[in-house]
Design a protein around this motif. Sequence first.
Motif, short mmCIF file in Angstrom:
data_model
loop_
_atom_site.label_atom_id
_atom_site.label_comp_id
_atom_site.label_asym_id
_atom_site.label_seq_id
_atom_site.Cartn_x
_atom_site.Cartn_y
_atom_site.Cartn_z
N UNK A 54 0.84 -1.20 0.00
CA UNK A 54 0.00 0.00 0.00
C UNK A 54 0.88 1.26 0.00
N UNK A 55 1.98 1.20 0.77
CA UNK A 55 2.86 2.37 0.85
C UNK A 55 3.89 2.42 -0.27
N UNK A 56 3.83 1.46 -1.18
CA UNK A 56 4.80 1.42 -2.28
C UNK A 56 6.21 1.08 -1.81
N UNK A 57 6.31 0.36 -0.69
CA UNK A 57 7.65 0.05 -0.15
C UNK A 57 8.02 -1.43 -0.25
N UNK A 58 7.15 -2.21 -0.86
CA UNK A 58 7.44 -3.65 -0.94
C UNK A 58 8.62 -3.88 -1.89
N UNK A 59 9.52 -4.81 -1.52
CA UNK A 59 10.67 -5.04 -2.38
C UNK A 59 10.24 -5.81 -3.63
N UNK A 60 10.85 -5.43 -4.75
CA UNK A 60 10.50 -6.07 -6.01
C UNK A 60 11.50 -7.16 -6.33
N UNK A 61 11.01 -8.20 -6.97
CA UNK A 61 11.90 -9.29 -7.35
C UNK A 61 12.73 -8.87 -8.56
N UNK A 62 13.99 -9.21 -8.50
CA UNK A 62 14.83 -9.04 -9.67
C UNK A 62 14.80 -10.40 -10.36
N UNK A 63 13.95 -10.51 -11.37
CA UNK A 63 13.66 -11.82 -11.94
C UNK A 63 14.92 -12.56 -12.39
N UNK A 64 15.87 -11.83 -12.95
CA UNK A 64 17.08 -12.51 -13.46
C UNK A 64 18.01 -12.94 -12.33
N UNK A 65 18.19 -12.08 -11.37
CA UNK A 65 19.22 -12.34 -10.36
C UNK A 65 18.68 -12.87 -9.04
N UNK A 66 17.41 -13.14 -8.99
CA UNK A 66 16.84 -13.55 -7.72
C UNK A 66 15.96 -12.42 -7.25
#
Length: 210
Positions: free
Chosen positions: A195-207
């Motif tokens: 909701x706060x836009x702070x969730x970590x995003x997956x780096x699909x290539x590197x994990x």
Amino acid sequence: LIAALFIIAYLIGSISTAVWIGKAYYGVDIRQHGSGNSGATNTFRVLGKKPGTIVMLIDIFKGWVATSLAALLVIFNAVPADDLIFYQLAMGALAVVGHIFPVYERFKGGKGVATLLGMMLAIHLEVALMCMIIFVIVLFTSRYVSLGSMIAALAFPILLLLPRFHPDNPILIIFGFVVFAVVVLTHRKNINRLINGEESKANIKLGLRK
Ligand code: G3P
């Protein structure tokens, strides 16, 4: 036999793969890094692809084994075959409870997603595989693992409502919705971060990246 298997299911679920692999091979307590969660996602994020994959497979396997062991109750005539589903659900759920509240790690475990997946693979393979596909689609489009987990958990009971996947016993559908509620609960911090836009995003290539 029933009580013994229930305890075994909980102990299998309690195996804290992410914490133990992190400590044994990397000297790291995974709960003090990344999201602080003792799960496959955080292992990918903090330690990388190889340990992440191993943790994911073992955590899935825990749910699958604990659920599948319920068949022993029928084999040894401890319960009628028609009741198998209830025991599969109970043993799978105990493994998930073990994963979230592991007895060996002061009850501080993960969010239960991989172990739930293992359980669902043992109970309804077709729908579980579809949920995996939905998870992958959400992950690749949003790059949020947590969002993928929650949407896949919601997809499970919804897909079971379709005539094609309707289970023999409707208890599975009710159980699926309860599971979704549990997944939302274990992801409360993720929901706040999303909701706060702070969730970590997956780096699909590197994990995964923080
Ligand atoms: O399976 C757990 C996942 O949905 C979120 O994990 O580490 O990003 O909180 P994490």
